[in-house]
Design a protein around this motif. Sequence first.
Motif, PDB file in Angstrom:
ATOM      1  N   HIS A  18       0.823  -1.208   0.000  1.00 35.04           N
ATOM      2  CA  HIS A  18       0.000   0.000   0.000  1.00 35.04           C
ATOM      3  C   HIS A  18       0.863   1.267   0.000  1.00 35.04           C
ATOM      4  O   HIS A  18       1.229   1.761   1.055  1.00 35.04           O
ATOM      5  N   HIS A  20       1.472   5.267  -2.016  1.00 32.25           N
ATOM      6  CA  HIS A  20       0.882   6.285  -2.887  1.00 32.25           C
ATOM      7  C   HIS A  20       1.968   7.104  -3.573  1.00 32.25           C
ATOM      8  O   HIS A  20       3.043   7.316  -3.010  1.00 32.25           O
ATOM      9  N   LYS A 107      -7.945  -0.927  -7.073  1.00 33.63           N
ATOM     10  CA  LYS A 107      -8.171  -0.254  -5.792  1.00 33.63           C
ATOM     11  C   LYS A 107      -9.429   0.603  -5.884  1.00 33.63           C
ATOM     12  O   LYS A 107      -9.591   1.369  -6.846  1.00 33.63           O
ATOM     13  N   HIS A 174      -6.489  -0.568   6.073  1.00 37.00           N
ATOM     14  CA  HIS A 174      -6.574   0.183   7.334  1.00 37.00           C
ATOM     15  C   HIS A 174      -7.434  -0.515   8.395  1.00 37.00           C
ATOM     16  O   HIS A 174      -7.969   0.145   9.296  1.00 37.00           O
ATOM     17  N   ASP A 244       0.993   2.609   3.638  1.00 34.72           N
ATOM     18  CA  ASP A 244       0.345   3.852   3.218  1.00 34.72           C
ATOM     19  C   ASP A 244       1.405   4.936   2.977  1.00 34.72           C
ATOM     20  O   ASP A 244       1.085   6.128   3.048  1.00 34.72           O
TER      21      ASP A 244
END
Length: 287
Positions: A18, A20, A107, A174, A244
């Motif tokens: 995960h 970004h 996603k 999460h 994340d």
Amino acid sequence: MRKEVKRMLKKASIIDNHVHLSVHSKSRAKIEELEKSMSGNGIDAAIALAAYFPRKTGSITNEQILSLTKNYNNIVVFGSLDAENNLQEGVADLEKLLTKDRIVGIKLYPGYQFVYPNDKKLDEVYELAERFKVPVMFHSGLAYKSPGGIRFSRPIYFDDVADKFPELKIIISHLGDPDIRQATAVAHKNSNVYLDFSGLVSNTTKNQQRSEKWKRKNEEYIIETIANVMIDLMGTEKIIFGTDWPISSHESYLLLVDSLEERLDLNGKEKRQILSGNILKALGVKK
Ligand SMILES: [Zn+2]
């Protein structure tokens, strides 16, 4: 999935499921920074996530993220779409990318696109993922800042999807926070549902400004929370390592795994399941 990608993933000991990236020059989420953080922390592979946010900033299209990552063999991509405004075009685009093996998963962001995961209109996305044997990952729970609709990403809705599409692998990101017990129940009930614990120890500026005492207390609480999920599930088969990044750092997440190892007496096999084994299963890659 391409042969060389499969080979790379099989060899990886730690996969961050995960991360970004951003196309904005001022963002921290730069591919060079990601690569630096990965190699500095022994993260062998990562999954970078496309994002379509019609209601807020931070979008990155499939083509943009594929172009950013194209020279990085150890970073693979999950495609996405604007389910709120452009579903048909998005599905067609994802199908094209899947046919060409350019993405390895999908996603979705229900809380940022104001669409319930069990909305019938998303069925064709799930059918597509099932047909190409790729997982669907959902942002779940908290939607940071307005406009974000927490109600759309409550874990309970993933149960309907898991039931209706038993062959589809689902990753709830999460841990469904704040509805963590609900997410745990959905993972417990459905053999095709996994949980990732990304984004819970975040190092956003706002959090960094907190005092050391509260940061430490918060971290203890998060460790306890993740540990309780595993105790509840009585095992590590459903838990996936994800950070994340850059919202959470690789350093903090590796420390978190060390704490979990200590707290739960994790053995080598259990740790491997969390760090790479479970995401490989979700991706359909046999070790
Ligand atoms: Zn994320």
